[in-house]
Design an enzyme around this catalytic site. Structure first.
Site, PDB file in Angstrom:
ATOM      1  N   ARG A   1      21.389  35.028  49.553  1.00 16.54           N
ATOM      2  CA  ARG A   1      20.703  36.436  50.103  1.00 16.54           C
ATOM      3  C   ARG A   1      21.438  37.618  50.445  1.00 16.54           C
ATOM      4  O   ARG A   1      22.348  37.522  51.897  1.00 16.54           O
ATOM      5  CB  ARG A   1      19.135  36.296  50.671  1.00 16.54           C
ATOM      6  CG  ARG A   1      18.603  35.460  49.640  1.00 16.54           C
ATOM      7  CD  ARG A   1      16.753  35.676  50.489  1.00 16.54           C
ATOM      8  NE  ARG A   1      16.766  34.881  51.155  1.00 16.54           N
ATOM      9  CZ  ARG A   1      16.881  35.034  52.980  1.00 16.54           C
ATOM     10  NH1 ARG A   1      17.609  36.321  53.062  1.00 16.54           N
ATOM     11  NH2 ARG A   1      17.012  33.761  53.646  1.00 16.54           N
TER      12      ARG A   1
ATOM     13  N   TYR B   1      21.959  35.985  42.538  1.00 18.28           N
ATOM     14  CA  TYR B   1      22.032  34.698  42.838  1.00 18.28           C
ATOM     15  C   TYR B   1      20.242  34.917  43.548  1.00 18.28           C
ATOM     16  O   TYR B   1      20.127  35.815  44.392  1.00 18.28           O
ATOM     17  CB  TYR B   1      23.108  34.823  44.055  1.00 18.28           C
ATOM     18  CG  TYR B   1      22.896  33.366  44.901  1.00 18.28           C
ATOM     19  CD1 TYR B   1      23.431  31.869  44.151  1.00 18.28           C
ATOM     20  CD2 TYR B   1      21.822  33.208  46.259  1.00 18.28           C
ATOM     21  CE1 TYR B   1      23.132  30.691  45.134  1.00 18.28           C
ATOM     22  CE2 TYR B   1      22.058  32.209  46.621  1.00 18.28           C
ATOM     23  CZ  TYR B   1      22.357  30.423  46.248  1.00 18.28           C
ATOM     24  OH  TYR B   1      22.223  29.521  46.809  1.00 18.28           O
TER      25      TYR B   1
ATOM     26  N   LYS C   1      11.295  35.458  46.791  1.00 20.96           N
ATOM     27  CA  LYS C   1      11.136  36.232  47.913  1.00 20.96           C
ATOM     28  C   LYS C   1      10.349  37.644  47.197  1.00 20.96           C
ATOM     29  O   LYS C   1       9.516  38.307  48.756  1.00 20.96           O
ATOM     30  CB  LYS C   1      12.676  36.211  48.854  1.00 20.96           C
ATOM     31  CG  LYS C   1      12.684  34.284  49.258  1.00 20.96           C
ATOM     32  CD  LYS C   1      12.354  33.668  50.138  1.00 20.96           C
ATOM     33  CE  LYS C   1      13.358  32.710  50.049  1.00 20.96           C
ATOM     34  NZ  LYS C   1      12.577  31.699  50.814  1.00 20.96           N
TER      35      LYS C   1
ATOM     36  N   HIS D   1       5.555  32.298  53.622  1.00 16.18           N
ATOM     37  CA  HIS D   1       7.054  31.475  54.314  1.00 16.18           C
ATOM     38  C   HIS D   1       7.019  30.341  55.047  1.00 16.18           C
ATOM     39  O   HIS D   1       7.208  29.873  55.958  1.00 16.18           O
ATOM     40  CB  HIS D   1       8.488  32.272  55.106  1.00 16.18           C
ATOM     41  CG  HIS D   1       9.831  32.092  54.943  1.00 16.18           C
ATOM     42  ND1 HIS D   1      10.909  32.176  55.286  1.00 16.18           N
ATOM     43  CD2 HIS D   1       9.805  31.300  53.591  1.00 16.18           C
ATOM     44  CE1 HIS D   1      12.048  31.363  55.073  1.00 16.18           C
ATOM     45  NE2 HIS D   1      11.359  31.359  53.614  1.00 16.18           N
TER      46      HIS D   1
ATOM     47  N   CYS E   1      16.145  25.853  57.879  1.00 22.65           N
ATOM     48  CA  CYS E   1      15.644  24.467  58.960  1.00 22.65           C
ATOM     49  C   CYS E   1      14.868  23.954  58.804  1.00 22.65           C
ATOM     50  O   CYS E   1      14.410  23.193  59.171  1.00 22.65           O
ATOM     51  CB  CYS E   1      15.350  25.901  59.436  1.00 22.65           C
ATOM     52  SG  CYS E   1      16.201  27.130  60.408  1.00 22.65           S
TER      53      CYS E   1
ATOM     54  N   ASP F   1       8.291  25.992  50.731  1.00 22.64           N
ATOM     55  CA  ASP F   1       8.576  27.245  50.880  1.00 22.64           C
ATOM     56  C   ASP F   1       7.314  28.710  50.607  1.00 22.64           C
ATOM     57  O   ASP F   1       7.918  29.375  52.322  1.00 22.64           O
ATOM     58  CB  ASP F   1       9.455  27.694  49.730  1.00 22.64           C
ATOM     59  CG  ASP F   1      10.667  28.910  50.515  1.00 22.64           C
ATOM     60  OD1 ASP F   1      11.113  28.964  51.449  1.00 22.64           O
ATOM     61  OD2 ASP F   1      11.125  29.702  49.555  1.00 22.64           O
TER      62      ASP F   1
ATOM     63  N   ARG G   1      22.466  25.371  45.706  1.00 25.68           N
ATOM     64  CA  ARG G   1      20.981  24.766  45.370  1.00 25.68           C
ATOM     65  C   ARG G   1      20.638  24.131  43.906  1.00 25.68           C
ATOM     66  O   ARG G   1      21.432  23.933  43.444  1.00 25.68           O
ATOM     67  CB  ARG G   1      20.469  25.839  45.738  1.00 25.68           C
ATOM     68  CG  ARG G   1      20.445  26.797  46.644  1.00 25.68           C
ATOM     69  CD  ARG G   1      19.559  26.910  47.798  1.00 25.68           C
ATOM     70  NE  ARG G   1      19.062  27.417  49.348  1.00 25.68           N
ATOM     71  CZ  ARG G   1      18.357  28.218  49.691  1.00 25.68           C
ATOM     72  NH1 ARG G   1      17.185  27.670  49.536  1.00 25.68           N
ATOM     73  NH2 ARG G   1      18.881  28.597  50.767  1.00 25.68           N
TER      74      ARG G   1
HETATM   75  O1  SAT Z   1      17.443  32.145  48.172  1.00 22.01           O
HETATM   76  S1  SAT Z   1      16.135  32.168  48.324  1.00 22.01           S
HETATM   77  O2  SAT Z   1      15.162  32.908  49.357  1.00 22.01           O
HETATM   78  O3  SAT Z   1      15.276  31.857  47.406  1.00 22.01           O
HETATM   79  C1  SAT Z   1      16.325  31.215  49.410  1.00 22.01           C
HETATM   80  C2  SAT Z   1      16.347  31.420  51.022  1.00 22.01           C
HETATM   81  O4  SAT Z   1      16.902  31.727  51.483  1.00 22.01           O
HETATM   82  O5  SAT Z   1      14.778  30.881  51.795  1.00 22.01           O
HETATM   83 MN    MN Z   2      12.953  30.063  51.851  1.00 17.58          MN
END
Ligand code: SAT
Ligand code: MN
Length: 594
Positions: free
Chosen positions: A73, A201, A210, A230, A254, A281, A375
């Site tokens: 991100r 991405y 997000k 979150h 984390c 998430d 990922r």
């Molecule tokens: O790249 S994402 O935002 O989907 C995953 C993350 O950073 O938690």
């Molecule tokens: Mn996340």
């Protein structure tokens, strides 16, 4: 003109506008059928956008590599575009909607010439649940379509659910030329709109995640009296078969996925304890008639960090990735056309390609095979521990909320806030070391309230106020806790074993919610008595455990200074209650005598 999948004039008008702006060669409505997905996969394999993996070992699985300049991100390119700058607040980048639309229009102008446009209708949350919301993402990336198919509920069903309504989130995404200097992720909370360009991405482009389910939804929740957080959601089943649900907010990378899919230590398993995964998430929470907070997981899949994941650290995640999964930026084992990443197993491939696509020998190379933020996108229904209630339209009732981060010092293994208001303070003052999930320096401490710093779609001062408000409206709100699995000794070694053993801490938390265990009231809240954390079968000295639960006056005093600086940013948007809590903490820490 292609046959649209809806007669909804709000949708059709908007789609037409985007077609005029981006000028695609073809337009395809995504109906969600397996037949259509199959042909898209075939198409993406032909162009090299994805690679089919060994279908015997990984049925339905594919591999994708993103551009090396586009692997996480981009927070500094992410904007909240509301009419007043003040409403974005001091923790967000702001751009006026006029400027953002103008800049966006310029970049999107004819960006899909010679490309196919895909229109993806989707639902965040089980279709038909009162918690759920509909979005439509327009994109020029098949990778996005295939990921959205795993992460959300796509296709005709969602459009049928929308009916004639104009209440849907309008997402436009184009890879454009992946030009970093023209990469933007614009959110228009007042228009339910998201524009994302020049990235391909994860969180930048899977707009349901997000962008919608946190940034736009947090603002919707603020306006409509609910919360988008979150947070992972898990259920703990005791030997009597009773299940209590917990939601937990940790920053990206984390350990939310690990905690959500935790397997209790053997002793507990033998007694009949189980952990059920609801989400890893994002949680959407509402107050119901019983005065409790109920939560759903708005997603349908896991976009989990690959490196470090293995059968020991997270068996359930590994099993989730065995079929119908997309792997992004991991290493590709050329011998058997499978995937590998750091700590996958002790047997790295010698004949492989790394995440950049360069030849890579896992035995001799000093470089990493997988990007640290590589990922897997895996369907939630693959997960062996998936809760029977994970798609319950009414959600699950939350008994405890946990905040946490990566802290070498300061935060003890676990503590409980005195009440909701204090709990909001604990969440608002969360801090963590940065990870590879976002571009920028890794390992520096930053304040990350409720793990929402990069994901709150409005002024975080108002967001804190909304939290306080929700606690007043819920007559039976969850208890609030803070955990830190990452405390180290002076040699930098972790003091707590983590992973499955974290169940021992969850047990204390649930027992506190049920009034089954005592605690010590210290400067920062309620801390377990050393003997109340069950360490049976665990090789940990009393001394270690004590040091996991002690408060170091100096590091807390330092933390308070950092909190003061952070709170200062919000000016008069900071709720008075949080300043009151800060003063209580200051006093309490001053009176500590070590
Ligand atoms: O790249 S994402 O935002 O989907 C995953 C993350 O950073 O938690
Ligand atoms: Mn996340």
């Amino acid at each position: 003109m292609v046959q649209a999948l809806t007669k909804n004039s709000n949708v059709l008008k908007w789609v037409d506008e985007v077609i005029i702006m981006t000028n695609p060669k073809n337009v395809v409505w995504i109906d969600g059928s397996e037949e259509q997905l199959k042909s898209l996969r075939k198409n993406a394999c032909e162009t090299g956008e994805i690679i089919e993996l060994n279908q015997e070992k990984y049925p339905g699985c594919y591999y994708h590599r993103s551009n090396p300049n586009d692997v996480a991100r981009m927070e500094d390119r992410t904007f909240i575009c509301c009419s007043k700058e003040e409403n974005a607040g001091p923790t967000n980048n702001w751009m006026s909607p006029e400027n953002a639309y103008e800049l966006g229009r310029d970049i999107f102008n004819s960006c899909m010439v010679n490309r196919t446009m895909y229109i993806i209708p989707y639902s965040m949350g089980p279709v038909g649940s009162p918690f759920s919301k509909i979005g439509i993402e327009i994109t020029d990336s098949i990778y996005v379509v295939l990921n959205m198919n795993i992460m959300t509920r796509i296709g005709q069903e969602s459009l049928d659910e929308l009916g004639d309504s104009s209440d849907f989130v309008r997402g436009v995404h184009s890879k454009c030329n992946l030009d970093e200097n023209k990469r933007y992720i614009f959110h228009f909370p007042e228009d339910n709109t998201i524009w994302s360009c020049n990235s391909a991405y994860g969180g930048n482009v899977l707009l349901g995640k997000k962008c919608f389910a946190l940034r736009i939804a947090s603002y919707q929740g603020f306006k409509e009296d609910w919360m988008a957080e979150h947070m992972l959601i898990l259920g703990i089943e005791n030997p009597k078969g009773e299940v209590k649900y917990i939601s937990a907010a940790f920053p990206s990378a984390c350990g939310k996925t690990n905690l959500a899919m935790l397997i209790p230590p053997e002793g507990y398993r033998k007694k009949g304890y189980k952990v059920w995964t609801v989400g890893d998430d994002i949680a959407w929470l509402r107050i119901k008639e019983d005065g409790r907070l109920w939560a759903i997981n708005p997603e349908a899949g896991f976009f989990g960090v690959a490196p470090g994941t293995n059968e020991k650290s997270n068996y359930n995640a590994m099993m989730s990735t065995k079929k119908d999964t997309i792997f992004t930026n991991v290493a590709l084992n050329l011998d058997d056309n499978t995937v590998w990443w750091e700590k996958f197993d002790d047997n790295p491939p010698e004949n492989a390609l790394d995440w950049r696509g360069n030849p890579w020998n896992g035995r001799t190379s000093t470089e990493k095979g997988a990007h640290p933020n590589s990922r897997f996108t895996a369907p939630a229904k693959n997960c062996p521990s998936i809760s029977p209630n994970w798609e319950a339209p009414e959600g699950v009732p939350i008994s405890a909320i946990i905040f946490g981060g990566r802290r070498r010092k300061t935060a003890p293994l676990v503590y409980q806030s005195r009440d909701w208001q204090h709990g909001v303070f604990v969440g608002a003052t969360m801090a963590s070391e940065t990870t590879a999930a976002s571009s920028g320096k890794v390992g520096v401490i930053r304040r990350d309230p409720m793990a929402m710093l990069p994901f709150c779609g409005y002024n975080m001062g108002d967001y804190f106020g909304h939290w306080l408000d929700m606690g007043k409206k819920a007559c039976n709100p969850p208890k609030i806790f803070h955990v830190n699995w990452f405390r180290t000794n002076d040699n930098g070694e972790f003091l707590w074993p983590g992973f499955g053993e974290n169940f021992r801490v969850l047990e204390w938390i649930i027992d506190r919610c049920e009034d089954l265990v005592d605690a010590e009231e210290l400067a920062i809240g309620y801390i377990p008595k050393v003997n109340d954390i069950n360490v049976e079968g665990l090789n940990i000295s009393n001394e270690k455990l004590e040091s996991l639960l002690t408060l170091d006056k100096e590091s807390w005093a330092e933390d308070i200074k950092s909190i003061e600086g952070f709170f200062g940013k919000f000016g008069d948007k900071l709720p008075k209650e949080l300043n009151d809590e800060l003063n209580i903490l200051k006093n309490n820490i001053n009176n500590l005598n070590n």
